[in-house]
Design a protein around this motif. Sequence first.
Motif, short mmCIF file in Angstrom:
data_model
loop_
_atom_site.label_atom_id
_atom_site.label_comp_id
_atom_site.label_asym_id
_atom_site.label_seq_id
_atom_site.Cartn_x
_atom_site.Cartn_y
_atom_site.Cartn_z
N VAL A 61 16.12 17.69 20.48
CA VAL A 61 17.51 18.16 20.46
C VAL A 61 18.25 17.59 21.66
O VAL A 61 19.34 17.04 21.54
N LYS A 62 17.61 17.67 22.84
CA LYS A 62 18.21 17.13 24.07
C LYS A 62 18.43 15.62 23.93
O LYS A 62 19.45 15.09 24.37
N ALA A 63 17.45 14.95 23.33
CA ALA A 63 17.54 13.49 23.17
C ALA A 63 18.77 13.12 22.34
O ALA A 63 19.53 12.22 22.71
N TRP A 64 18.97 13.83 21.25
CA TRP A 64 20.13 13.54 20.39
C TRP A 64 21.44 13.75 21.18
O TRP A 64 22.36 12.96 21.09
N GLN A 65 21.48 14.83 21.95
CA GLN A 65 22.69 15.15 22.71
C GLN A 65 22.95 14.16 23.84
O GLN A 65 24.08 13.98 24.25
N TYR B 65 9.61 20.05 10.33
CA TYR B 65 9.86 19.91 11.77
C TYR B 65 11.27 19.39 12.01
O TYR B 65 12.03 19.94 12.81
N PHE B 66 11.65 18.35 11.26
CA PHE B 66 12.98 17.78 11.47
C PHE B 66 14.07 18.74 11.04
O PHE B 66 15.13 18.80 11.68
N SER B 67 13.80 19.52 9.99
CA SER B 67 14.82 20.48 9.54
C SER B 67 15.10 21.51 10.64
O SER B 67 16.23 21.96 10.81
N GLU B 74 22.78 21.97 14.82
CA GLU B 74 23.96 22.58 14.17
C GLU B 74 24.38 23.85 14.90
O GLU B 74 25.55 24.08 15.16
N ARG B 75 23.36 24.65 15.27
CA ARG B 75 23.64 25.91 15.95
C ARG B 75 24.32 25.65 17.30
O ARG B 75 25.30 26.28 17.65
N GLU B 76 23.79 24.68 18.04
CA GLU B 76 24.36 24.38 19.35
C GLU B 76 25.75 23.78 19.23
O GLU B 76 26.62 24.04 20.05
N ALA B 77 25.96 22.99 18.19
CA ALA B 77 27.29 22.39 17.96
C ALA B 77 28.30 23.50 17.70
O ALA B 77 29.43 23.44 18.18
N LYS B 78 27.89 24.52 16.94
CA LYS B 78 28.78 25.64 16.63
C LYS B 78 29.14 26.40 17.91
O LYS B 78 30.29 26.73 18.13
N VAL B 79 28.13 26.64 18.73
CA VAL B 79 28.34 27.38 19.98
C VAL B 79 29.31 26.62 20.89
O VAL B 79 30.22 27.18 21.48
N GLN B 80 29.12 25.29 20.95
CA GLN B 80 29.99 24.48 21.81
C GLN B 80 31.41 24.41 21.26
O GLN B 80 32.37 24.37 22.01
N ALA B 81 31.51 24.40 19.94
CA ALA B 81 32.83 24.25 19.31
C ALA B 81 33.64 25.54 19.40
O ALA B 81 34.84 25.50 19.49
N ALA B 82 32.96 26.67 19.40
CA ALA B 82 33.64 27.96 19.30
C ALA B 82 34.72 28.21 20.36
O ALA B 82 35.85 28.51 20.01
N PRO B 83 34.44 28.05 21.69
CA PRO B 83 35.47 28.39 22.66
C PRO B 83 36.67 27.44 22.64
O PRO B 83 37.73 27.79 23.10
N VAL B 84 36.47 26.24 22.13
CA VAL B 84 37.54 25.25 22.14
C VAL B 84 38.62 25.61 21.11
O VAL B 84 39.78 25.30 21.29
N ARG B 85 38.20 26.28 20.04
CA ARG B 85 39.14 26.56 18.95
C ARG B 85 40.27 27.49 19.41
O ARG B 85 40.03 28.59 19.90
N ALA B 137 18.81 32.18 7.62
CA ALA B 137 17.80 31.39 6.92
C ALA B 137 18.20 29.94 6.94
O ALA B 137 19.37 29.61 7.06
N TYR B 138 17.22 29.07 6.87
CA TYR B 138 17.55 27.66 6.69
C TYR B 138 16.66 27.08 5.61
O TYR B 138 15.52 27.47 5.43
N THR B 139 17.28 26.18 4.88
CA THR B 139 16.63 25.64 3.69
C THR B 139 16.42 24.14 3.84
O THR B 139 17.26 23.46 4.39
N TYR B 140 15.31 23.69 3.36
CA TYR B 140 15.14 22.24 3.27
C TYR B 140 14.29 21.93 2.06
O TYR B 140 13.53 22.77 1.57
N HIS B 141 14.47 20.73 1.56
CA HIS B 141 13.72 20.33 0.38
C HIS B 141 12.83 19.15 0.72
O HIS B 141 13.30 18.17 1.29
N SER B 142 11.58 19.28 0.41
CA SER B 142 10.66 18.17 0.64
C SER B 142 10.34 17.52 -0.70
O SER B 142 9.69 18.12 -1.54
#
Lengths: 199, 169, 147
Positions: A61-65, B65-67, B74-85, B137-142
């Motif tokens: 995650v850190k690497a991507w960021q 693992y990648f999912s 995605e979660r961190e992007a949401k957290v970072q985006a939230a205060p800017v809005r 929940a998070y979903t992924y398809h293999s």
Amino acid sequence: MPTTPDYTSQADSELVKSSQKGDMRAFEELVGRHRDKIYARAFSMMRNEEEAIDLSQEAWVKAWQRLVQFQGDSSFVTWMTRIVINLCLDQLRKNKRQRAESIEAMDEDGGGVERHLPVVTVNPTEGLERGELRQRIDKALAQLSKEHRTVLILHEFEDLEYKEIAKRMGCSIGTVMSRLFYARRRMASLLQSLKKERT
Amino acid sequence: MNNDQQLKLQSYLDDELSPRENRQVTEWLAVDSDARALLAELKNTTSALSGNELEVKLPEGRDFYFSKIQRQLEREAKVQAAPVREPVLARLWKYVLPLAGTAAAVIVFAMVLQKQISPATLAYVAGEGETSEEMSAYTYHSQADGMTVVWLADNSAATEVSSEAIEIQ
Amino acid sequence: MTKQLSSFAGKFFLSILVIAFLASTVAAQAADVKLDLQLIWGTNDADSPNPQHKRIEQKFPFKWKNYFEVNRQQVSVAPKAMKAVIMSPHCSVNVSNLADGRIEVKLLGKGKKVRTEIHPLASGMLVIGGDATNDTSWFVVVKEVKP
């Protein structure tokens, strides 16, 4: 019709460039290629599967960021390994703060015990098959304290110099030397006793 | 042999000494068999370790693992985006979202009509899953495993359900 | 004229084929769906504390080394119908046949809805689960039993 690039045949450097432009599929390929190595480093330092999975995941995650910061001065996998090592060191520090002063922490740097260990005159790993040797080394590493194992991993497996290890571990060069000396002596002794167990 | 001498011997092995100190240790080794024995032991250990780290494999499947990595990003992007809005933007968003949703629905419907997407896959593409409020929940398809995984991430709730559900004891 | 006729016949037979294919697809989707449901416990322990749990050899893309089947049920669900399947005293699954090649799977824990998932059968098996205490996991596997 646009075609999907064949990521599997691309070199790491190409995948890194694509990832830096936001191509998540290219990044996924990098994760796929190096996930075992990054996890293995976290596992060797933490000796705990759960923590190693979490920390290796966090490293990706850190690497991507921080991908834009990667200039290609080292290989991508070396850069990734440094990230996971730093995360593991942070975690080890947190764990240490949480636990009470342990006996191992008290005698680790003082240079007490290792000075009195008898010198192992016969090479305890001589004539061993590689698989067997790896197993024994791993078993011996597991018996070292976290501090000693870490310094040994950073020096022997990651080829870091004393100064660099001291910087990363947040201690003096003298402490690094002392820990490394103890770790090596203890390893020699452990490998010898493992040999004796087998014979 | 005192502690400083021992550490000097180790630094000699690791090539961390100055040329002058290096010469001093070489001379010392020539006359001290204990020093030679200790150096031999340190050398043996170093060469045994070199390239002989046990190969460990990640115990989780690549897709799974990648999912998890993707989800964390995605979660961190949401957290970072939230205060800017800005509040104004948030108010605008209220109007934009239904419009965008309607437009997307129209496009998807048109694609279905043109048989570009089969109705069977439509729900899956649109992610028609619903989770209780207590957990995410998070979903992924293999494709390789022919498997769709929905992993419930809220540990406290999941644990409660699981331990109650399984009754291992 | 002959050319026009053969062109018409060609289109006619093609239409018949398409209709037949669509009809068979609709028929297949409108039939009962037979499902196999398993409640599985994932652990690194070599054995399950409950001897009634059956060890399963199937591989999952998770980190756990061993998997034990806690319960297994097979049900047949008619089109547009729903069946409630009790997997354990506190875990049940409601499966509905949406009659369009998809099923709706509702997972309930202690009677409370945990997750509802609409799943196209053509995409393979569905696994719904989560982490559990002591570094273990549990999950429900739903797969179609093909005749």
